[in-house]
Design a protein around this motif. Structure first.
Motif, PDB file in Angstrom:
ATOM      1  N   VAL A   1       0.840  -1.202   0.000  1.00  0.00           N
ATOM      2  CA  VAL A   1       0.000   0.000   0.000  1.00  0.00           C
ATOM      3  C   VAL A   1       0.875   1.251   0.000  1.00  0.00           C
ATOM      4  O   VAL A   1       0.569   2.253  -0.651  1.00  0.00           O
ATOM      5  N   LEU A   2       2.007   1.177   0.708  1.00  0.00           N
ATOM      6  CA  LEU A   2       2.931   2.315   0.779  1.00  0.00           C
ATOM      7  C   LEU A   2       3.823   2.431  -0.454  1.00  0.00           C
ATOM      8  O   LEU A   2       4.560   3.402  -0.598  1.00  0.00           O
ATOM      9  N   GLY A   3       3.798   1.394  -1.300  1.00  0.00           N
ATOM     10  CA  GLY A   3       4.662   1.426  -2.473  1.00  0.00           C
ATOM     11  C   GLY A   3       6.087   1.013  -2.173  1.00  0.00           C
ATOM     12  O   GLY A   3       6.982   1.195  -2.998  1.00  0.00           O
ATOM     13  N   LEU A   4       6.333   0.450  -0.983  1.00  0.00           N
ATOM     14  CA  LEU A   4       7.689   0.001  -0.651  1.00  0.00           C
ATOM     15  C   LEU A   4       7.985  -1.305  -1.361  1.00  0.00           C
ATOM     16  O   LEU A   4       9.139  -1.666  -1.572  1.00  0.00           O
ATOM     17  N   ILE A   5       6.927  -2.044  -1.722  1.00  0.00           N
ATOM     18  CA  ILE A   5       7.041  -3.280  -2.501  1.00  0.00           C
ATOM     19  C   ILE A   5       6.096  -3.110  -3.685  1.00  0.00           C
ATOM     20  O   ILE A   5       4.937  -2.753  -3.486  1.00  0.00           O
ATOM     21  N   PRO A   6       6.560  -3.321  -4.903  1.00  0.00           N
ATOM     22  CA  PRO A   6       5.648  -3.165  -6.044  1.00  0.00           C
ATOM     23  C   PRO A   6       4.685  -4.348  -6.128  1.00  0.00           C
ATOM     24  O   PRO A   6       5.038  -5.456  -5.745  1.00  0.00           O
ATOM     25  N   VAL A   7       3.473  -4.100  -6.606  1.00  0.00           N
ATOM     26  CA  VAL A   7       2.567  -5.235  -6.805  1.00  0.00           C
ATOM     27  C   VAL A   7       2.888  -5.862  -8.154  1.00  0.00           C
ATOM     28  O   VAL A   7       3.198  -5.172  -9.129  1.00  0.00           O
ATOM     29  N   ALA A   8       2.819  -7.197  -8.179  1.00  0.00           N
ATOM     30  CA  ALA A   8       3.177  -7.909  -9.404  1.00  0.00           C
ATOM     31  C   ALA A   8       1.987  -8.036 -10.337  1.00  0.00           C
ATOM     32  O   ALA A   8       2.124  -8.368 -11.505  1.00  0.00           O
ATOM     33  N   GLY A   9       0.789  -7.808  -9.811  1.00  0.00           N
ATOM     34  CA  GLY A   9      -0.406  -7.883 -10.650  1.00  0.00           C
ATOM     35  C   GLY A   9      -1.527  -7.131  -9.974  1.00  0.00           C
ATOM     36  O   GLY A   9      -1.432  -6.814  -8.792  1.00  0.00           O
ATOM     37  N   GLY A  10      -2.584  -6.825 -10.726  1.00  0.00           N
ATOM     38  CA  GLY A  10      -3.687  -6.077 -10.142  1.00  0.00           C
ATOM     39  C   GLY A  10      -3.267  -4.645  -9.848  1.00  0.00           C
ATOM     40  O   GLY A  10      -2.290  -4.159 -10.407  1.00  0.00           O
ATOM     41  N   ALA A  11      -4.000  -3.983  -8.944  1.00  0.00           N
ATOM     42  CA  ALA A  11      -3.692  -2.584  -8.681  1.00  0.00           C
ATOM     43  C   ALA A  11      -4.016  -2.222  -7.245  1.00  0.00           C
ATOM     44  O   ALA A  11      -4.891  -2.829  -6.623  1.00  0.00           O
ATOM     45  N   ILE A  12      -3.278  -1.262  -6.736  1.00  0.00           N
ATOM     46  CA  ILE A  12      -3.569  -0.698  -5.426  1.00  0.00           C
ATOM     47  C   ILE A  12      -3.656   0.810  -5.601  1.00  0.00           C
ATOM     48  O   ILE A  12      -2.817   1.417  -6.290  1.00  0.00           O
ATOM     49  N   ARG A  13      -4.701   1.421  -5.051  1.00  0.00           N
ATOM     50  CA  ARG A  13      -4.807   2.875  -5.068  1.00  0.00           C
ATOM     51  C   ARG A  13      -4.834   3.353  -3.629  1.00  0.00           C
ATOM     52  O   ARG A  13      -5.552   2.814  -2.795  1.00  0.00           O
ATOM     53  N   LEU A  14      -4.034   4.357  -3.348  1.00  0.00           N
ATOM     54  CA  LEU A  14      -4.008   4.956  -2.021  1.00  0.00           C
ATOM     55  C   LEU A  14      -4.463   6.394  -2.200  1.00  0.00           C
ATOM     56  O   LEU A  14      -3.804   7.163  -2.907  1.00  0.00           O
ATOM     57  N   LEU A  15      -5.601   6.746  -1.624  1.00  0.00           N
ATOM     58  CA  LEU A  15      -6.186   8.078  -1.782  1.00  0.00           C
ATOM     59  C   LEU A  15      -6.303   8.445  -3.256  1.00  0.00           C
ATOM     60  O   LEU A  15      -6.002   9.561  -3.672  1.00  0.00           O
ATOM     61  N   GLY A  16      -6.669   7.444  -4.063  1.00  0.00           N
ATOM     62  CA  GLY A  16      -6.888   7.670  -5.476  1.00  0.00           C
ATOM     63  C   GLY A  16      -5.625   7.765  -6.307  1.00  0.00           C
ATOM     64  O   GLY A  16      -5.688   8.020  -7.511  1.00  0.00           O
ATOM     65  N   ARG A  17      -4.458   7.574  -5.684  1.00  0.00           N
ATOM     66  CA  ARG A  17      -3.207   7.677  -6.436  1.00  0.00           C
ATOM     67  C   ARG A  17      -2.482   6.339  -6.375  1.00  0.00           C
ATOM     68  O   ARG A  17      -2.750   5.514  -5.508  1.00  0.00           O
ATOM     69  N   PRO A  18      -1.542   6.110  -7.296  1.00  0.00           N
ATOM     70  CA  PRO A  18      -0.756   4.870  -7.228  1.00  0.00           C
ATOM     71  C   PRO A  18       0.070   4.844  -5.938  1.00  0.00           C
ATOM     72  O   PRO A  18       0.380   5.905  -5.397  1.00  0.00           O
ATOM     73  N   PRO A  19       0.444   3.650  -5.449  1.00  0.00           N
ATOM     74  CA  PRO A  19       1.202   3.558  -4.201  1.00  0.00           C
ATOM     75  C   PRO A  19       2.478   4.395  -4.262  1.00  0.00           C
ATOM     76  O   PRO A  19       3.121   4.484  -5.305  1.00  0.00           O
ATOM     77  N   GLY A  20       2.821   5.007  -3.135  1.00  0.00           N
ATOM     78  CA  GLY A  20       4.049   5.788  -3.054  1.00  0.00           C
ATOM     79  C   GLY A  20       3.862   7.256  -3.360  1.00  0.00           C
ATOM     80  O   GLY A  20       4.747   8.062  -3.103  1.00  0.00           O
ATOM     81  N   GLN A  21       2.689   7.626  -3.917  1.00  0.00           N
ATOM     82  CA  GLN A  21       2.508   9.035  -4.288  1.00  0.00           C
ATOM     83  C   GLN A  21       1.686   9.822  -3.282  1.00  0.00           C
ATOM     84  O   GLN A  21       1.518  11.031  -3.434  1.00  0.00           O
ATOM     85  N   ALA A  22       1.142   9.125  -2.291  1.00  0.00           N
ATOM     86  CA  ALA A  22       0.322   9.852  -1.308  1.00  0.00           C
ATOM     87  C   ALA A  22       0.765   9.510   0.108  1.00  0.00           C
ATOM     88  O   ALA A  22       0.001   9.633   1.047  1.00  0.00           O
ATOM     89  N   ASN A  23       2.027   9.094   0.245  1.00  0.00           N
ATOM     90  CA  ASN A  23       2.507   8.654   1.562  1.00  0.00           C
ATOM     91  C   ASN A  23       2.525   9.775   2.592  1.00  0.00           C
ATOM     92  O   ASN A  23       2.542   9.514   3.781  1.00  0.00           O
ATOM     93  N   HIS A  24       2.559  11.024   2.117  1.00  0.00           N
ATOM     94  CA  HIS A  24       2.545  12.149   3.064  1.00  0.00           C
ATOM     95  C   HIS A  24       1.268  12.158   3.894  1.00  0.00           C
ATOM     96  O   HIS A  24       1.236  12.755   4.959  1.00  0.00           O
ATOM     97  N   ALA A  25       0.234  11.490   3.396  1.00  0.00           N
ATOM     98  CA  ALA A  25      -1.038  11.462   4.118  1.00  0.00           C
ATOM     99  C   ALA A  25      -1.204  10.160   4.901  1.00  0.00           C
ATOM    100  O   ALA A  25      -2.311   9.808   5.300  1.00  0.00           O
ATOM    101  N   VAL A  26      -0.099   9.426   5.083  1.00  0.00           N
ATOM    102  CA  VAL A  26      -0.165   8.143   5.773  1.00  0.00           C
ATOM    103  C   VAL A  26       0.804   8.141   6.953  1.00  0.00           C
ATOM    104  O   VAL A  26       1.919   8.632   6.841  1.00  0.00           O
ATOM    105  N   GLY A  27       0.363   7.611   8.072  1.00  0.00           N
ATOM    106  CA  GLY A  27       1.258   7.372   9.200  1.00  0.00           C
ATOM    107  C   GLY A  27       1.554   5.886   9.252  1.00  0.00           C
ATOM    108  O   GLY A  27       0.645   5.065   9.192  1.00  0.00           O
ATOM    109  N   TYR A  28       2.826   5.519   9.330  1.00  0.00           N
ATOM    110  CA  TYR A  28       3.205   4.113   9.241  1.00  0.00           C
ATOM    111  C   TYR A  28       3.974   3.702  10.488  1.00  0.00           C
ATOM    112  O   TYR A  28       4.862   4.415  10.940  1.00  0.00           O
TER     113      TYR A  28
END
Ligand SMILES: Nc1ncnc2c1ncn2[C@@H]1O[C@H](COP(=O)(O)OP(=O)(O)O)[C@@H](O)[C@H]1O
Ligand SMILES: [Mg+2]
Lengths: 295, 299
Positions: free
Chosen positions: B77-104
């Motif tokens: 979800v954070l984009g630290l590992i790429p997905v090999a298939g399918g898709a993940i959207r975080l706040l409507g953006r691809p993983p890694g592009q909206a991490n500023h809005a995430v606390g981990y």
């Protein structure tokens, strides 16, 4: 050295500084301390002392090769240390961004570095006194030109360190979260190792390759024992490194023993004092708490 | 030059809370959308065909045996590992592009006892640790320090936040790390086993704290849990990972004896206490064999 010690310390210093080689030694020592302390502070924080020590040992064949080939000693130190830093950075990283699992590989590099250093010394016949200085340090014969080179290199390294300092702190303490925050953890690790290589190359020219830790580890470790606030701890480690260099040069001027010995002794003395002070402070705090609880 | 334009204020109204509480709950914005995603780590498929959604403000648990890929899901979800298939959207953006809005909060992080950095420094790094350059004293620095104080009070760490973090207990460190995760006022918290290594009273206290903060600040939380009981009272949704795939639903759909027994492949009972709370019994602590990787085809 030879001078006559009086209790007029200012006068003693003026005496020393009237000799160009002593003035250059103080200048070079100051420059080196200014760079060594912050670089060493991050090295201690990142637990990369083993990598730092390896970089220092690599300086030995570097300097020996430079002497053998008739190049400047500084060139040999810096180029070998930076190349070794890049090699260590290229080794596959451990699971946690640390380098603990690479210790076997790094150890191999250390042994090879010392061996090839001795080879270059053997190839360049009549270099035996120099070997001692390379390993244990010397403050004789530092030229004004060398001081300038050290200062320019240190200024560049410090500027880079200042620019990357905060994300580097983040990556050092908390690599996973830093990466999630967009910090280029791996690239910063490489940048830091190169900076460490430069710092080690500079320190090694004063303390000798075997005693770089006198300036690289002891002042930052002492500072981290005394204060937990990063900025204050960094500043304190710079002050301690400067005190170490100045006191060591001052004493070495009047003594027959090598500078590396004095540097290490002063730095270690400060560290021991800090540990003792912390222990006493801890005991007093416990006693105070008991007294409060009892009364 | 800091003229306060009081006249503008009334027009800058927040979205009406009433609109969010309309009949259809689905209207809440989607924070995370996992759509048929596959994760491959070290050349091995950890899970595939995983679907899951997390809506704004939801409190979600990720359950599953060890090695099922729960941590991998958060990293994907954070984009630290790429997905090999399918898709993940975080706040409507691809993983890694909206991490500023995430606390981990990554899994099992206790700091070395010799680490001489204060708790407040660790919290501060969560706020502006990714900035280049030296933090100069000034307005921004004072604002950051004030925010750090506020966070420390929020998690109730005021008493020990100025001590070196390595010397604090697991529960104290965890509270400070939660404060760190909240530093940038995220819309989503990704917490990987935040209750692990805490004693029972601390587990309950930290779970309650998380739920209270998420409600108060409108933050969605995805919590990987080893033991579901401490967070069970607060859950809006459960994602179960295992057997190479995922199942998700409301707590009532997933947290019942039949479903959990089938998912874990070992007898699990869900009991109801006299005050109506659920308790999961027999949940495997650390299964020696997790079928996940071997009979992946079953899912
Ligand atoms: N860096 C890695 N290299 C290779 N395999 C890994 C790595 N990290 C995790 N794995 C594997 O991926 C799978 C899922 O791991 P993880 O997401 O940590 O599971 P969980 O959090 O559910 O316990 C495990 O089988 C684990 O062995
Ligand atoms: Mg995990």
């Amino acid at each position: 050295m030879t001078g006559t010690f009086t209790w007029n310390l200012i006068g003693d210093l003026q005496d020393m500084w009237s000799l160009p080689f002593m003035l250059n030694a103080f200048r070079a020592g100051t420059v080196v301390a200014l760079l060594a302390a912050p670089a060493g502070w991050f090295m201690v924080l990142r637990r990369q002392s083993f990598a730092g020590h390896t970089l220092a040992l690599v300086g030995f064949p570097g300097a020996a090769a430079a002497v053998w080939l008739g190049l400047g000693v500084a060139t040999g130190y810096v180029s070998f240390c930076v190349i070794a830093a890049l090699v260590i950075a290229a080794l596959p990283a451990g699971t946690r961004g640390g380098y603990s699992e690479q210790s076997a590989v790094i150890g191999t590099v250390q042994a090879f570095a010392l061996a090839s250093g001795m080879l270059f010394v053997a190839l360049y016949k009549g270099f035996l006194n120099g070997t001692n200085a390379l390993l244990f340090g010397s403050f004789l014969g530092i030229t004004a030109g060398q001081v300038t080179t050290l200062a320019v290199l240190a200024a560049v390294a410090l500027a880079v360190l200042a620019a990357v300092g905060r994300p580097l702190l983040f990556a050092s303490i908390d690599a996973d979260v830093a990466q999630a925050h967009g910090v280029p953890v791996r690239a910063l690790g490489t940048v830091f190792l190169v900076l460490l290589g430069v710092a080690v190359a500079e320190v090694g020219q004063i303390t000798g390759v075997l005693l770089v830790f006198a300036l690289l580890v002891l002042p930052p470790a002492t500072a981290q024992v005394l204060v937990a606030r990063p900025v204050a701890s960094l500043a304190l480690s710079v002050v301690l490194a400067l005190v170490t260099v100045w006191v060591a040069l001052f004493v070495a001027y009047y003594s027959p023993y090598p500078i590396g010995f004095w540097l290490t002794t002063v730095a270690f003395g400060l560290y021991a004092l800090a540990q003792a002070a912390t222990a006493v402070r801890g005991r007093l705090a416990v006693r105070g708490r008991l007294a409060v609880a009892g009364g | 030059m800091s003229v306060v334009r009081a006249d503008i204020r009334p027009t800058r109204r927040r979205p009406e809370p009433a609109r969010r509480a309309t009949v259809v709950e689905v209207e809440r914005a989607t924070v995370v959308e996992v759509d048929g995603a596959t994760a491959v780590v070290g050349g091995r498929t950890v899970w595939s065909g995983v679907d899951a959604t997390v809506a704004a403000g939801e409190f979600v648990a990720v359950l599953g045996p060890n090695g099922a890929g729960k941590s991998t899901l958060l990293k994907a979800v954070l984009g630290l590992i790429p997905v090999a298939g399918g898709a993940i959207r975080l706040l409507g953006r691809p993983p890694g592009q909206a991490n500023h809005a995430v606390g981990y909060l990554p899994q099992r992080r206790s700091f070395d006892t010799s680490l001489r950095v204060r708790g407040v420094d660790v919290v501060r790094l969560g706020l502006d640790g990714d900035r280049w350059g030296i933090p100069l004293p000034g307005r921004r620095s004072r604002a950051a320090a004030a925010r750090v104080r506020e966070l420390v009070e929020l998690v109730g760490a005021g008493r020990y936040a100025d001590r070196p973090i390595g010397q604090l207990s697991g529960g104290e460190q965890q509270r400070l790390l939660i404060a760190q995760a909240l530093a940038r006022r995220p819309e989503l918290l990704l917490l990987d086993e935040p209750l692990d290594s805490l004693d029972l009273p601390n587990q309950a206290a930290v779970a309650a704290l998380l739920s209270r903060i998420c409600r108060a600040e409108g933050v969605a939380a995805v919590i990987v849990a080893h033991d579901v009981n401490p967070i069970l009272p607060y859950l809006d949704r459960v994602i179960y990972l295992g057997h190479g795939g995922a199942a998700s639903g409301t707590p009532a759909q997933v947290i019942n004896s039949g479903t959990l027994t089938r998912l874990y492949g070992t007898p699990v009972e869900v009991l109801s206490t006299s005050d109506g709370r659920l308790v999961v019994v027999g949940q495997p602590e650390a299964p020696a064999h997790h079928g996940g990787r071997h009979d992946r085809h079953a899912a």
